[in-house]
Each structure stands twice: as structure tokens, then as C-alpha cells.
Design a protein around this motif. Structure first.
Motif, PDB file in Angstrom:
ATOM      1  N   PHE A 199       0.840  -1.200   0.000  1.00 28.51           N
ATOM      2  CA  PHE A 199       0.000   0.000   0.000  1.00 28.51           C
ATOM      3  C   PHE A 199       0.879   1.255   0.000  1.00 28.51           C
ATOM      4  CE2 PHE A 199      -2.448   3.385   1.983  1.00 28.51           C
ATOM      5  CZ  PHE A 199      -3.622   3.333   1.249  1.00 28.51           C
ATOM      6  N   THR A 200       1.902   1.231   0.853  1.00 27.32           N
ATOM      7  CA  THR A 200       2.792   2.398   0.950  1.00 27.32           C
ATOM      8  C   THR A 200       3.429   2.703  -0.405  1.00 27.32           C
ATOM      9  OG1 THR A 200       3.217   1.829   3.242  1.00 27.32           O
ATOM     10  CG2 THR A 200       4.795   3.314   2.212  1.00 27.32           C
ATOM     11  N   GLU A 201       3.952   1.682  -1.063  1.00 31.71           N
ATOM     12  CA  GLU A 201       4.569   1.893  -2.386  1.00 31.71           C
ATOM     13  C   GLU A 201       3.552   2.415  -3.390  1.00 31.71           C
ATOM     14  OE1 GLU A 201       7.672  -1.901  -2.205  1.00 31.71           O
ATOM     15  OE2 GLU A 201       5.725  -2.104  -3.165  1.00 31.71           O
ATOM     16  N   VAL A 221      -6.445   0.636   9.046  1.00 32.31           N
ATOM     17  CA  VAL A 221      -7.132   1.465   8.060  1.00 32.31           C
ATOM     18  C   VAL A 221      -6.033   2.150   7.274  1.00 32.31           C
ATOM     19  CG1 VAL A 221      -8.846   3.265   7.663  1.00 32.31           C
ATOM     20  CG2 VAL A 221      -8.890   1.960   9.794  1.00 32.31           C
ATOM     21  N   ARG A 222      -6.077   2.013   5.960  1.00 29.85           N
ATOM     22  CA  ARG A 222      -5.038   2.623   5.130  1.00 29.85           C
ATOM     23  C   ARG A 222      -5.624   3.881   4.480  1.00 29.85           C
ATOM     24  NH1 ARG A 222      -0.906  -1.205   4.720  1.00 29.85           N
ATOM     25  NH2 ARG A 222       0.265   0.741   4.861  1.00 29.85           N
ATOM     26  N   LEU A 223      -4.941   4.989   4.660  1.00 31.98           N
ATOM     27  CA  LEU A 223      -5.446   6.266   4.148  1.00 31.98           C
ATOM     28  C   LEU A 223      -4.487   6.853   3.115  1.00 31.98           C
ATOM     29  CD1 LEU A 223      -5.707   6.264   7.585  1.00 31.98           C
ATOM     30  CD2 LEU A 223      -7.322   8.026   6.981  1.00 31.98           C
ATOM     31  N   TYR A 247       5.898  -4.222   4.560  1.00 27.01           N
ATOM     32  CA  TYR A 247       6.807  -4.786   3.546  1.00 27.01           C
ATOM     33  C   TYR A 247       8.216  -4.196   3.665  1.00 27.01           C
ATOM     34  CZ  TYR A 247       3.227  -7.377   0.920  1.00 27.01           C
ATOM     35  OH  TYR A 247       2.270  -8.276   0.526  1.00 27.01           O
ATOM     36  N   GLN A 248       8.292  -2.891   3.974  1.00 26.66           N
ATOM     37  CA  GLN A 248       9.614  -2.287   4.155  1.00 26.66           C
ATOM     38  C   GLN A 248      10.337  -2.930   5.320  1.00 26.66           C
ATOM     39  OE1 GLN A 248       9.543   2.051   4.548  1.00 26.66           O
ATOM     40  NE2 GLN A 248       8.862   2.119   2.408  1.00 26.66           N
ATOM     41  N   TYR A 249       9.604  -3.191   6.394  1.00 27.15           N
ATOM     42  CA  TYR A 249      10.195  -3.808   7.574  1.00 27.15           C
ATOM     43  C   TYR A 249      10.729  -5.202   7.222  1.00 27.15           C
ATOM     44  CZ  TYR A 249      10.547  -5.801  12.272  1.00 27.15           C
ATOM     45  OH  TYR A 249      11.001  -6.418  13.414  1.00 27.15           O
ATOM     46  N   THR A 294      -0.890 -15.017  -4.154  1.00 30.39           N
ATOM     47  CA  THR A 294      -2.133 -15.225  -4.877  1.00 30.39           C
ATOM     48  C   THR A 294      -3.115 -14.183  -4.376  1.00 30.39           C
ATOM     49  OG1 THR A 294      -1.703 -17.582  -4.846  1.00 30.39           O
ATOM     50  CG2 THR A 294      -3.945 -16.920  -5.402  1.00 30.39           C
ATOM     51  N   GLN A 295      -3.854 -13.592  -5.297  1.00 32.05           N
ATOM     52  CA  GLN A 295      -4.799 -12.563  -4.904  1.00 32.05           C
ATOM     53  C   GLN A 295      -6.170 -12.900  -5.479  1.00 32.05           C
ATOM     54  OE1 GLN A 295      -2.969  -8.647  -3.960  1.00 32.05           O
ATOM     55  NE2 GLN A 295      -3.848  -8.234  -5.944  1.00 32.05           N
ATOM     56  N   VAL A 296      -7.185 -12.766  -4.651  1.00 28.78           N
ATOM     57  CA  VAL A 296      -8.548 -13.044  -5.091  1.00 28.78           C
ATOM     58  C   VAL A 296      -9.368 -11.772  -4.907  1.00 28.78           C
ATOM     59  CG1 VAL A 296     -10.615 -14.445  -4.663  1.00 28.78           C
ATOM     60  CG2 VAL A 296      -8.351 -15.462  -4.380  1.00 28.78           C
TER      61      VAL A 296
HETATM   62  C1  16G Z   1      -1.221  -4.155   0.444  1.00 30.85           C
HETATM   63  C2  16G Z   1      -1.552  -5.635   0.463  1.00 30.85           C
HETATM   64  C3  16G Z   1      -1.254  -6.305   1.752  1.00 30.85           C
HETATM   65  C4  16G Z   1       0.084  -5.921   2.309  1.00 30.85           C
HETATM   66  C5  16G Z   1       0.221  -4.412   2.363  1.00 30.85           C
HETATM   67  C6  16G Z   1       1.577  -4.009   2.851  1.00 30.85           C
HETATM   68  C7  16G Z   1      -3.530  -6.105  -0.910  1.00 30.85           C
HETATM   69  C8  16G Z   1      -4.850  -6.730  -0.928  1.00 30.85           C
HETATM   70  N1  16G Z   1      -2.959  -5.923   0.242  1.00 30.85           N
HETATM   71  O1  16G Z   1      -2.191  -3.403   1.056  1.00 30.85           O
HETATM   72  O2  16G Z   1      -1.271  -7.693   1.532  1.00 30.85           O
HETATM   73  O3  16G Z   1       0.250  -6.444   3.597  1.00 30.85           O
HETATM   74  O4  16G Z   1       0.020  -3.886   1.066  1.00 30.85           O
HETATM   75  O5  16G Z   1       1.591  -2.609   2.907  1.00 30.85           O
HETATM   76  O6  16G Z   1      -3.019  -5.787  -1.940  1.00 30.85           O
HETATM   77  P1  16G Z   1       2.623  -1.797   3.755  1.00 30.85           P
HETATM   78  O7  16G Z   1       3.991  -2.264   3.395  1.00 30.85           O
HETATM   79  O8  16G Z   1       2.369  -0.374   3.379  1.00 30.85           O
HETATM   80  O9  16G Z   1       2.346  -2.063   5.197  1.00 30.85           O
END
Ligand code: 16G
Length: 240
Positions: free
Chosen positions: A88-90, A133-135, A166-168, A181-183
Motif C-alpha cells: 500500500f505504501t509503495e 485502516v489505510r489512508l 513490507y519495508q520492515y 495469490t490474490q482473489v
Molecule cells: C497491500 C496488500 C497487503 C500488504 C500491504 C503491505 C492487498 C490486498 N494488500 O495493502 O497484503 O500487507 O500492502 O503494505 O493488496 P505496507 O507495506 O504499506 O504495510
């Protein structure tokens, strides 16, 4: 322009006219459109006809009505690629939007059986559960609940998942994220979800489930995300 002698219904002509202004950016997201009365006077058509055109544009997501305020051009939907294992961040940073996170839950727990199976854990192995919650630029886009094995995240701090998971994993833990896999399914917002995402109860949402492994094959996350359907559209390139 409205042509009353045309066989094309007047409401449809007005609809097309407004749509053209939106697509040509003469009316921009957030702009208030003229009132029913103004349209009816300007084109000398009935308010019923204007209402029909506007109702159709609201249904199609071009316009949004705000009670007591007026009718506005809807925000553009974010286009999200379905291929590519991004975070999400990327995704937000790539668009020049500022990602933030509201952490609703962060706990260490014994996983439900289906999650344990997917993550291939033995009994007694715990997972971190996080609900976030992602904003984007302060607007809630998605509600995400994820399970990640404790064995992978170690003594991760709550503060970390307010930023990028993901960065962590990649930078701090130096682990390689592999494939997933994504649904994608259609759904509607329940009461709690609608409050969190600031949409109406029953509004359409997109349900995205992701299951991801590290490069070494070890499953590392099971995620369920609820995306606002008024803010997101998904796109995929296809070949033949
Ligand atoms: C996305 C991914 C999620 C992942 C997150 C990490 C989907 C459905 N979700 O939101 O699986 O955990 O990114 O984001 O695509 P972050 O590195 O910003 O925490």
C-alpha cells in the motif's frame, strides 16, 4: 447543447453534456454542479428531466450528492494494477499521495484454523494479527486485516506496522518477498466497515484476499482487504 427536436431523449442529452464536461476536465472532482433549477432555466426544460439526468450520473458514479449541500463531481478512482506484488505504501507513494495508517488492532494470538493451515503453522505457533485502516492524503481507502507468523516478525513493535510492513520485512529483516495469490470479489460495506471507511452502510466495496510467500517458499501473510469501490478500480494487462 440540448436539441428539443432530436429523437434522443432530453435527459439523455443533458447527461451526455455533463459527462463530457467531466471527462474534458471542465468540471473537476469536487466541483459543485449547478442546481436542478439552474439547469431547468438555462435549457428551458423541466426539473423532472434534469433530475433524471442527474440521478443517472449519480448512479454511474460521476456525481455525488451531499445532503443539504448540493451535487458534486466525484473524485477520480485510483487505478490499481492487479499484477505486481506491491505494498500500500509503495502504491500511494508512486502516485504522489501520502499514505498513513490507523492501527485498530495489533495482537499476538493463536491463529484461527484456516489461517494456521494457509500459513502452514504447527499448533502452538502464534501469529501477529493487525487490523489497519489505510489512508491516502487523509482519506480512508481500505480496511486491511492481516496475519503474519510471529516466527517471521520476531519482536516487531506496534509502531512499525503504523508504517510499512513490507519495508520492515525487506529492509530491516532482510527477507525477500516472493510471490502470492490474490482473489478479488465484490461485496458491500457492513455497518462497522462503513463507519471506518466513511461510506454508507451497504455501499459497494471490493474485497481483496492476498496470500503471500517469501522467496524461500515460506508463507508469510494472509490478508483480507476491503477497498472502497467509489475510490478504486483495478486494472490488468492481458495478452494473447
Ligand atoms: C497491500 C496488500 C497487503 C500488504 C500491504 C503491505 C492487498 C490486498 N494488500 O495493502 O497484503 O500487507 O500492502 O503494505 O493488496 P505496507 O507495506 O504499506 O504495510
Amino acid at each position: 447543447m440540448i436539441d428539443k427536436n432530436s429523437p434522443i431523449p432530453i435527459y439523455y442529452q443533458l447527461e451526455a453534456e455533463i459527462k463530457q464536461l467531466i471527462e474534458g476536465k471542465k468540471l473537476k472532482p469536487g466541483d459543485m454542479i449547478p442546481s436542478e433549477r439552474e439547469y431547468s432555466e438555462r435549457f428551458n426544460i423541466s426539473r423532472m428531466t434534469v433530475r433524471q439526468a442527474i440521478n443517472n450520473l449519480v448512479k454511474d458514479g460521476y456525481l455525488v450528492r451531499q445532503r443539504g449541500k448540493g451535487t458534486f463531481v466525484a473524485e477520480e478512482k485510483l487505478e490499481q494494477k492487479l499484477q505486481g506484488l506491491t505494498s500500500f505504501t509503495e502504491d500511494m507513494q508512486a502516485r504522489g499521495l501520502v499514505p498513513t495508517t490507523r492501527l485498530l488492532e495489533f495482537s499476538l494470538m493463536d491463529p484461527p484454523a484456516d489461517v494456521r493451515n494457509q500459513l502452514q503453522l504447527d499448533r502452538g505457533e502464534n501469529v501477529f494479527k493487525m487490523e489497519r485502516v489505510r489512508l491516502a492524503d487523509g482519506i480512508p481507502m481500505a480496511l486491511e486485516s492481516s496475519y503474519v507468523p510471529q516466527q517471521i516478525l520476531g519482536d516487531i513493535k506496534e509502531e512499525t506496522v503504523r508504517h510499512s510492513l513490507y519495508q520492515y520485512i525487506e529492509h530491516t529483516l532482510q527477507l525477500d518477498i516472493g510471490q502470492g495469490t490474490q482473489v478479488l470479489e465484490a461485496s458491500v460495506a457492513r455497518k462497522r466497515e462503513s463507519e471506518i471507511l466513511e461510506i454508507k452502510e451497504g455501499a459497494p466495496v471490493l474485497l481483496m484476499k492476498r496470500y503471500t510467500r517469501l522467496k524461500n517458499g515460506q508463507p508469510f501473510e494472509v490478508v483480507k482487504s476491503i477497498y472502497r469501490a467509489d475510490r478504486y478500480k483495478f486494472i490488468i494487462n492481458i495478452h494473447r
